[in-house]
Design a protein around this motif. Sequence first.
Motif: not given
Length: 345
Positions: A10-16, A185-187, A211-219, A224-227
């Motif tokens: 639940h923490s703030k999305p961290s920089s990718l 970073d978009f994040m 881009v989304l498939n470049y992000v290595p983990d599902p969470e 990213m989608l939420k943002r």
Amino acid sequence: MAKKKRPSKHSKPSSLKSGRPPLSRPSTSNTKLPSLSSKHTRTLINTHHLLQKRLATARLTGDVAKVAEIEAQLAAQGGLESYQLASRTGQRNDRGGDSSKVLVKWLEGEVQARKAALRGSRSIGEREDVDNSKQVTLVEGMKPKPIRILEVGALSTQNALNIAGITTVRRIDLRSPEQGIEEIDFMDLPIPAAPNGEADSGYDVLSLSLVLNYVPDPEARGEMLKRTTQFFNTPTSTRLQREQSSSDEEDQTRVLPCLFLVLPSPCLHNSRYLDAERLTSILNSLGYSHLHSKTTRKLYYSLWRYDDQHARDQWVMSGGQTVFKKTELKPGGGRNNFCIVLETE
Ligand SMILES: C[S@@+](CC[C@H](N)C(=O)[O-])C[C@H]1O[C@@H](n2cnc3c(N)ncnc32)[C@H](O)[C@@H]1O
């Protein structure tokens, strides 16, 4: 070995970027594309994704030696720079072309409406020829608002999104391959401010192509989608537009603001954890509605209109799911593990 603490979900999305290997060299260079065979291109891209995934796991488990080993492998492969070069080669017309053309096709109605308005404003300008200062004011006053596009994961400033007088495009990437692409970073990209509920501080179109498939983990993909939903023209302006819209039918044909999402086809059509229905539910739960999609042998292209918090509230009220865990939808061998996980706030 001491284990690293897992970040709270639940923490703030961290920089990718923090989960990325170092950039392999200064970013402002304008590299000439070497000629890569399509087999070499594919191998390079696949290996890069695989190493990224392993790196994310090693980081999560706090395996320092493994992290160093994988970073060295990534660097030996040429890092993000080589990956971007391979991706650009993959965009060449003889290799299927670049996805921005599909987006522009889906924006055709918006583009044509603005072109017609521009023609109209010019002819009014000509009629006011006598008074030059008035002409400028009038032409400017009648000019249609450009379609504001944010392209995340941009490899080039030269693509179909540039339409003179019709679009303005901001391009960003983790590593800027050329001038005109901001390295961010978009994040970490600041969310557009909306002072006094003013409209138009955000974007009309957000492009997330491969881009989304470049992000290595599902969470992180879910984050990213939420943002994305925070970057559109303010909910107030969207709502006003909807209220002003004369009929439901007109509302149905409205395209902006929207998200252009492109994924490798197997991420959607051959995954254990994701299919078209699941992706639609995930995006519906964020306030998006599906407008278009098309699948080629290699890619899945899609366009989603953002209908703001109101749509999300309706989704929740009608019993729609808002939490999407890693759930096996299609068991069996021969499938991949691509997944998007969404947690509520
Ligand atoms: C395969 S390339 C896609 C390029 C292009 N959009 C296309 O459709 O061919 C993926 C790009 O996304 C960039 N990227 C991945 N995550 C990002 C993020 N969080 N912020 C900005 N750029 C990102 C990578 O650096 C890489 O250059």
